[in-house]
Design a protein around this motif. Structure first.
Motif, PDB file in Angstrom:
ATOM      1  N   MET A 119     -58.211  31.693 -23.293  1.00 44.38           N
ATOM      2  CA  MET A 119     -57.888  33.018 -23.840  1.00 44.38           C
ATOM      3  C   MET A 119     -56.379  33.152 -24.048  1.00 44.38           C
ATOM      4  O   MET A 119     -55.908  34.154 -24.578  1.00 44.38           O
ATOM      5  N   ASP A 120     -55.632  32.166 -23.589  1.00 39.19           N
ATOM      6  CA  ASP A 120     -54.179  32.209 -23.758  1.00 39.19           C
ATOM      7  C   ASP A 120     -53.760  31.688 -25.132  1.00 39.19           C
ATOM      8  O   ASP A 120     -52.652  31.902 -25.575  1.00 39.19           O
ATOM      9  N   GLY A 121     -54.649  30.993 -25.805  1.00 34.90           N
ATOM     10  CA  GLY A 121     -54.274  30.338 -27.052  1.00 34.90           C
ATOM     11  C   GLY A 121     -54.322  31.276 -28.236  1.00 34.90           C
ATOM     12  O   GLY A 121     -54.281  32.502 -28.088  1.00 34.90           O
TER      13      GLY A 121
ATOM     14  N   GLY B  70     -63.679  23.112 -21.393  1.00 37.20           N
ATOM     15  CA  GLY B  70     -62.832  23.435 -20.249  1.00 37.20           C
ATOM     16  C   GLY B  70     -63.667  23.562 -18.981  1.00 37.20           C
ATOM     17  O   GLY B  70     -63.227  24.127 -17.975  1.00 37.20           O
ATOM     18  N   LYS B  71     -64.849  23.004 -19.015  1.00 39.92           N
ATOM     19  CA  LYS B  71     -65.808  23.126 -17.908  1.00 39.92           C
ATOM     20  C   LYS B  71     -65.254  22.565 -16.591  1.00 39.92           C
ATOM     21  O   LYS B  71     -65.252  23.263 -15.565  1.00 39.92           O
ATOM     22  N   THR B  72     -64.788  21.309 -16.655  1.00 38.89           N
ATOM     23  CA  THR B  72     -64.318  20.662 -15.427  1.00 38.89           C
ATOM     24  C   THR B  72     -63.126  21.421 -14.846  1.00 38.89           C
ATOM     25  O   THR B  72     -63.078  21.699 -13.640  1.00 38.89           O
ATOM     26  N   THR B  73     -62.196  21.793 -15.712  1.00 41.53           N
ATOM     27  CA  THR B  73     -61.031  22.549 -15.248  1.00 41.53           C
ATOM     28  C   THR B  73     -61.501  23.868 -14.620  1.00 41.53           C
ATOM     29  O   THR B  73     -61.010  24.277 -13.565  1.00 41.53           O
ATOM     30  N   THR B  74     -62.456  24.508 -15.282  1.00 34.55           N
ATOM     31  CA  THR B  74     -62.923  25.819 -14.821  1.00 34.55           C
ATOM     32  C   THR B  74     -63.656  25.727 -13.473  1.00 34.55           C
ATOM     33  O   THR B  74     -63.539  26.624 -12.635  1.00 34.55           O
TER      34      THR B  74
ATOM     35  N   PHE C  87     -71.520  11.132 -18.154  1.00 36.22           N
ATOM     36  CA  PHE C  87     -71.393  10.765 -19.560  1.00 36.22           C
ATOM     37  C   PHE C  87     -69.955  10.398 -19.926  1.00 36.22           C
ATOM     38  O   PHE C  87     -69.670   9.366 -20.487  1.00 36.22           O
ATOM     39  N   ARG C  88     -69.034  11.285 -19.527  1.00 33.60           N
ATOM     40  CA  ARG C  88     -67.630  11.035 -19.885  1.00 33.60           C
ATOM     41  C   ARG C  88     -66.990  10.185 -18.790  1.00 33.60           C
ATOM     42  O   ARG C  88     -67.008  10.552 -17.609  1.00 33.60           O
ATOM     43  N   ALA C  89     -66.404   9.057 -19.224  1.00 33.72           N
ATOM     44  CA  ALA C  89     -65.882   8.076 -18.270  1.00 33.72           C
ATOM     45  C   ALA C  89     -64.866   8.684 -17.299  1.00 33.72           C
ATOM     46  O   ALA C  89     -64.923   8.447 -16.096  1.00 33.72           O
TER      47      ALA C  89
HETATM   48  N1  GTP Z   1     -54.764  26.556 -22.563  1.00 31.60           N
HETATM   49  C1  GTP Z   1     -55.847  26.384 -21.840  1.00 31.60           C
HETATM   50  N2  GTP Z   1     -56.367  25.160 -21.692  1.00 31.60           N
HETATM   51  C2  GTP Z   1     -57.465  25.025 -20.940  1.00 31.60           C
HETATM   52  C3  GTP Z   1     -58.104  26.115 -20.302  1.00 31.60           C
HETATM   53  N3  GTP Z   1     -59.177  25.639 -19.638  1.00 31.60           N
HETATM   54  C4  GTP Z   1     -59.208  24.301 -19.858  1.00 31.60           C
HETATM   55  N4  GTP Z   1     -58.186  23.911 -20.644  1.00 31.60           N
HETATM   56  C5  GTP Z   1     -57.852  22.592 -21.173  1.00 31.60           C
HETATM   57  O1  GTP Z   1     -58.897  22.165 -22.028  1.00 31.60           O
HETATM   58  C6  GTP Z   1     -59.033  20.757 -22.004  1.00 31.60           C
HETATM   59  C7  GTP Z   1     -60.472  20.373 -21.761  1.00 31.60           C
HETATM   60  O2  GTP Z   1     -60.828  20.756 -20.460  1.00 31.60           O
HETATM   61  P1  GTP Z   1     -61.892  19.975 -19.556  1.00 31.60           P
HETATM   62  O3  GTP Z   1     -61.988  20.714 -18.302  1.00 31.60           O
HETATM   63  O4  GTP Z   1     -61.573  18.530 -19.491  1.00 31.60           O
HETATM   64  O5  GTP Z   1     -63.165  20.155 -20.466  1.00 31.60           O
HETATM   65  P2  GTP Z   1     -64.694  19.826 -20.152  1.00 31.60           P
HETATM   66  O6  GTP Z   1     -65.453  20.907 -20.810  1.00 31.60           O
HETATM   67  O7  GTP Z   1     -64.913  19.603 -18.719  1.00 31.60           O
HETATM   68  O8  GTP Z   1     -64.932  18.511 -20.940  1.00 31.60           O
HETATM   69  P3  GTP Z   1     -66.147  17.479 -20.665  1.00 31.60           P
HETATM   70  O9  GTP Z   1     -66.075  17.103 -19.242  1.00 31.60           O
HETATM   71  O10 GTP Z   1     -65.794  16.382 -21.574  1.00 31.60           O
HETATM   72  O11 GTP Z   1     -67.358  18.189 -21.018  1.00 31.60           O
HETATM   73  C8  GTP Z   1     -58.081  20.278 -20.928  1.00 31.60           C
HETATM   74  O12 GTP Z   1     -56.901  19.805 -21.533  1.00 31.60           O
HETATM   75  C9  GTP Z   1     -57.799  21.524 -20.103  1.00 31.60           C
HETATM   76  O13 GTP Z   1     -56.535  21.491 -19.485  1.00 31.60           O
HETATM   77  C10 GTP Z   1     -57.538  27.426 -20.490  1.00 31.60           C
HETATM   78  O14 GTP Z   1     -58.020  28.447 -19.994  1.00 31.60           O
HETATM   79  N5  GTP Z   1     -56.420  27.492 -21.256  1.00 31.60           N
END
Ligand code: GTP
Length: 496
Positions: free
Chosen positions: A250-252, A113-117, A140-142
Motif C-alpha cells: 500500500m506504500d507504492g 508478498g505472502k512470505t514477507t507478510t 515450489f519456489r527454490a
Molecule cells: N513496498 C513493499 N514491498 C513489499 C511489501 N510486502 C512485500 N513486499 C516485497 O514484495 C516482494 C515479494 O514478496 P514475497 O514475500 O517474496 O512474495 P511471496 O508472495 O511470498 O512470493 P512467493 O513465495 O514466490 O509466492 C519482496 O521484494 C518483498 O520485500 C509491502 O507491503 N510493501
C-alpha cells in the motif's frame, strides 16, 4: 497510491454540486458520475461502483437537498457509508486467542508478498506477547524456505521447513505438529504462490488446508493488481475458505481500489495492510479510519496512535509540559524531527490529519521533505546546548550562524532557511500555550485536553473552514473524547 487522490476528486465533485443554485436530478447525476469515474480510475470493480451509485441515489433524497439541507454533507455521508459497506463484510474474521493454539494459513499469488507478510504477522503478534511460529510449506519456489528462514531468524521466531522434502502437505503437517508440542499459540503456514491461477496451486492449497485444518485462511493480495483483484480473490475463496484479507504494498503507487473489490469478492474483512518491505511496516486495518482518510476527512485517532507509538512514553509529558509553557526550542524541533523520521514516510503520518497532506507534504515530495529534515538535523548537530535550549530567536546572531554553517559544511543560506522553519513551527506551537497537561503517558488525552480555542489557532485557516469554523470545531472537540471512532467529526463521517 491513487486511492489517496480519490478524496480530492470526490471533494471537488461535491463542491461543484454545492455551488449549484438548484440541485436537480442532472446536477446530482453529474456529481455521481464524477465520483464514479474517480472510483473506476482507482480500480474499484465496475459492478461495485455501479451498485454504489444506485444505492447513493436511493439514499439521497432530492427533496431534502432542495429544502436547503447541507447537500454536501448528506452526499458525503452517503458515500462514506457505501464505501464502508463495501469494505466491511459485516462479520469479523476469526480472531486467534493468546495462549490458545491457532493455525493460520497464508495463500496468494506468487510475488504478492505472502512470505514477507507471514513474518510481519508473526512479528506483530510476538511484540504483543504471543508465541508465534512459521512453517514453510512452499516447496515450489527454490528460495522460499531460505527467505522465510532469514526473516524468521531476524525476528527470532521459530521456523520449520525442509530443503529436501518436496511434499508441501507433509511439511505443513509436521511443522504444525512440532509447534503444537512446543505450545506455540500462533502457527503460521506459508504456502506456495504461482504465477497464474494454476489449478495445481489450488489443488495443493486445498490439500494443505485439509491436512492442517487452519483456524483462519488469510488471502494476501498485492494492492497493485487492479481490476483483476475481484476475480482473483474469488478464485481463492472458491478453493479454500478464505476468512481474512491482507493487502500488501500500500506504500507504492498502486491504485489500491482492488482492496475494496477483494473484500467484496471474499466477503472477508481486510485485517492488516503492508506499507513497506520492513518487518514493522504493517498496520492493523480499520474500515472507518481508512475510508475517512480516503475521502480526505482525516484520521485523528490514527495520528494520535502513531504519535503514541513513536514519542517515547517518558518524553510525552515532558514535551507537552514544554509546549504548554509556549517554550518551543530548537531542541524540541530536533527531537520531533527524530520522531517524525521514526514514524515512517512523513506523508503517511500527515495524511492522517485532515487537510494536512496537501498543506505540508505535497504529494510525491515526501522523500524530499525527509531529506530536508535530515539536513536540518545535521545543522543542529553543530549547535551548542545553549543554542538548542534557547527559545530566544535573537540569540542566533551572525557569528553563530557562520559558525554553524562551517561546522556542518552547508552554506549560510541553508542555516538561515532552517532557522526560518524553526520560527514558523515555534509560532504555530506557541499557540499551544496554556494547554492542560494530560496524565502521564496518556498522549491521546491531548485531544481531550485541547480546547477549541487552541485548535483553532493551530489549524490552517483553510482546514478550519472545511471543518465548519469555530462552531464545527467545538462540536468536533466534543467528539474527540472517543478517540477510536471519530469519523463523524469532519462533517461527513458517521454511523453505518
Ligand atoms: N513496498 C513493499 N514491498 C513489499 C511489501 N510486502 C512485500 N513486499 C516485497 O514484495 C516482494 C515479494 O514478496 P514475497 O514475500 O517474496 O512474495 P511471496 O508472495 O511470498 O512470493 P512467493 O513465495 O514466490 O509466492 C519482496 O521484494 C518483498 O520485500 C509491502 O507491503 N510493501
Amino acid at each position: 497510491m491513487v486511492l489517496a487522490q480519490l478524496g480530492g476528486t470526490i471533494s471537488r465533485a461535491l463542491q461543484q454540486m454545492s455551488n449549484a443554485t438548484i440541485i436537480d436530478e442532472k446536477v446530482l447525476n453529474d456529481c455521481l458520475n464524477e465520483i464514479t469515474r474517480a472510483l473506476l480510475q482507482a480500480d474499484v470493480q465496475f459492478k461495485l461502483v455501479r451498485d454504489m451509485q444506485a444505492n447513493i441515489k436511493k439514499i439521497v433524497n432530492l427533496d431534502d437537498l432542495a429544502a436547503g439541507h447541507n447537500k454536501r454533507k448528506i452526499i458525503q455521508q452517503a458515500i462514506f457509508n457505501e464505501l464502508c459497506k463495501i469494505l466491511d463484510p459485516g462479520k469479523p474474521s476469526f480472531t486467534p486467542k493468546k495462549g490458545k493454539p491457532s493455525v493460520i494459513m497464508f495463500v496468494g499469488l506468487q510475488g504478492s508478498g505472502k512470505t514477507t507478510t507471514c513474518t510481519k504477522y508473526a512479528f506483530h503478534h510476538q511484540k504483543k506477547g504471543w508465541k508465534p511460529a512459521l512453517v514453510c510449506a512452499d516447496t515450489f519456489r527454490a528460495g522460499a524456505f531460505d527467505q522465510l528462514k532469514q526473516n524468521a531468524t531476524k525476528a527470532k521466531i521459530p521456523f520449520y521447513g525442509s530443503y529436501t522434502e518436496s511434499d508441501p502437505v507433509r511439511i505443513a503437517v509436521e511443522g504444525v505438529e512440532t509447534f503444537m508440542k512446543e505450545n506455540c499459540d500462533l502457527i503460521i503456514v506459508d504456502t506456495s504462490g504461482r504465477h497464474k491461477q494454476e489449478s495445481a496451486l489450488f489443488e495443493e492449497m486445498r490439500q494443505v488446508s485439509e491436512a492442517t485444518k487452519p483456524d483462519l485462511v488469510i488471502f494476501v493480495m498485492d494492492s497493485s493488481i487492479g481490476q483483476a483483484a475481484f476475480d482473483q480473490a474469488q478464485a481463492f475463496k472458491q478453493s479454500v475458505s478464505v476468512g481474512a484479507v491482507i493487502i500488501t504494498k500500500m506504500d507504492g503507487h498502486a491504485k489500491g481500489g482492488g482492496a475494496l473489490s477483494a473484500v467484496a469478492a471474499t466477503k472477508s474483512p481486510v485485517i492488516f495492510i503492508g506499507t513497506g518491505e520492513h518487518m514493522d511496516e504493517f498496520e492493523v486495518f480499520d474500515v472507518k479510519p481508512f475510508v475517512s482518510r480516503l475521502l480526505g476527512m482525516g484520521d485523528w485517532s490514527g495520528f494520535m496512535d502513531k504519535i503514541q507509538e513513536v514519542v517515547p512514553m517518558d518524553q510525552q509529558p515532558e514535551l507537552l509540559q514544554k509546549l504548554s509553557e509556549g517554550n518551543f526550542t530548537l531542541r524540541i524541533m530536533y527531537e520531533q524531527f527524530q520522531n517524525i523520521l521514526k514514524m515512517g514516510p512523513i506523508g503517511q503520518v500527515f495524511s492522517m490529519l485532515p487537510g494536512f497532506s496537501q498543506e505540508l507534504m505535497p504529494k510525491g515530495r515526501e522523500k524530499e521533505s525527509q531529506t530536508k529534515i535530515k539536513r536540518y538535523m545535521t545543522m543542529m548537530d553543530s549547535m551548542t546546548n545553549e543554542e538548542l535550549d534557547s527559545s530566544n530567536p535573537k540569540l542566533m546572531n551572525e557569528s553563530r550562524i557562520m559558525r554553524i554553517a562551517r561546522g556542518c559544511g552547508r552554506p549560510v543560506r541553508d542555516v538561515m532557511e532552517m532557522l526560518e522553519e524553526y520560527k514558523r513551527l515555534a509560532k504555530i506551537w506557541s499557540k499551544m500555550k496554556g494547554l492542560k497537561i494530560p496524565k502521564k503517558g496518556e498522549m491521546s488525552a491531548l485531544s481531550r485536553n485541547m480546547n477549541a480555542q487552541h485548535m483553532s489557532k493551530v489549524l490552517p485557516p483553510q482546514m478550519l473552514k472545511q471543518i465548519g469554523g469555530m462552531g464545527g470545531l467545538q462540536s468536533l472537540m466534543k467528539q474527540m473524547g472517543s478517540a477510536k471512532d471519530m469519523m463523524g467529526m469532519f462533517g461527513g463521517g458517521g454511523e453505518k
